[in-house]
Design a protein around this motif. Structure first.
Motif, PDB file in Angstrom:
ATOM      1  N   ALA A  30       5.368   3.700  -5.537  1.00 15.41           N
ATOM      2  CA  ALA A  30       4.621   3.003  -6.588  1.00 15.41           C
ATOM      3  C   ALA A  30       5.498   2.694  -7.796  1.00 15.41           C
ATOM      4  O   ALA A  30       5.407   1.619  -8.390  1.00 15.41           O
ATOM      5  CB  ALA A  30       3.401   3.821  -7.006  1.00 15.41           C
TER       6      ALA A  30
ATOM      7  N   GLN B 246       0.806  -1.214   0.000  1.00 15.30           N
ATOM      8  CA  GLN B 246       0.000   0.000   0.000  1.00 15.30           C
ATOM      9  C   GLN B 246       0.845   1.271   0.000  1.00 15.30           C
ATOM     10  O   GLN B 246       0.332   2.361   0.225  1.00 15.30           O
ATOM     11  CB  GLN B 246      -0.936   0.016   1.212  1.00 15.30           C
ATOM     12  N   ASP B 247       2.128   1.153  -0.272  1.00 11.98           N
ATOM     13  CA  ASP B 247       3.012   2.316  -0.291  1.00 11.98           C
ATOM     14  C   ASP B 247       2.762   3.129  -1.553  1.00 11.98           C
ATOM     15  O   ASP B 247       3.156   2.739  -2.644  1.00 11.98           O
ATOM     16  CB  ASP B 247       4.474   1.866  -0.222  1.00 11.98           C
ATOM     17  N   ARG B 248       2.099   4.269  -1.415  1.00 12.57           N
ATOM     18  CA  ARG B 248       1.809   5.114  -2.572  1.00 12.57           C
ATOM     19  C   ARG B 248       3.040   5.894  -3.015  1.00 12.57           C
ATOM     20  O   ARG B 248       3.143   6.295  -4.163  1.00 12.57           O
ATOM     21  CB  ARG B 248       0.683   6.085  -2.237  1.00 12.57           C
TER      22      ARG B 248
END
Length: 68
Positions: A10, A5-7
């Motif tokens: 990405a 979930q690391d934006r």
């Protein structure tokens, strides 16, 4: 290593972004994790680091590369 979930990281999930520079590299994605896997999921993070170290010890070191 990156959290699924690391934006902010990405682009790191796209092999074309890092593969040309890290031919022997691999990407590990940690589930249920964002930008700080070492604090969000310390156990799985430590396991991944141990795998990395074990794999590095099994391979001969590569020559350093100078980046300008």
């Amino acid at each position: 290593m990156a959290g699924e979930q690391d934006r902010f990281a990405a682009a790191a999930r796209r092999p074309g972004c890092w593969r040309p520079r890290c031919r022997r590299g691999r990407l590990e994605l940690l589930r249920d994790c964002g930008h700080f896997p070492m604090t969000e999921r310390p156990g799985p993070f430590a396991d991944a680091v141990r795998r990395l170290i074990a794999g590095s010890a099994a391979q001969p070191p590569s020559a350093p590369t100078r980046v300008s």
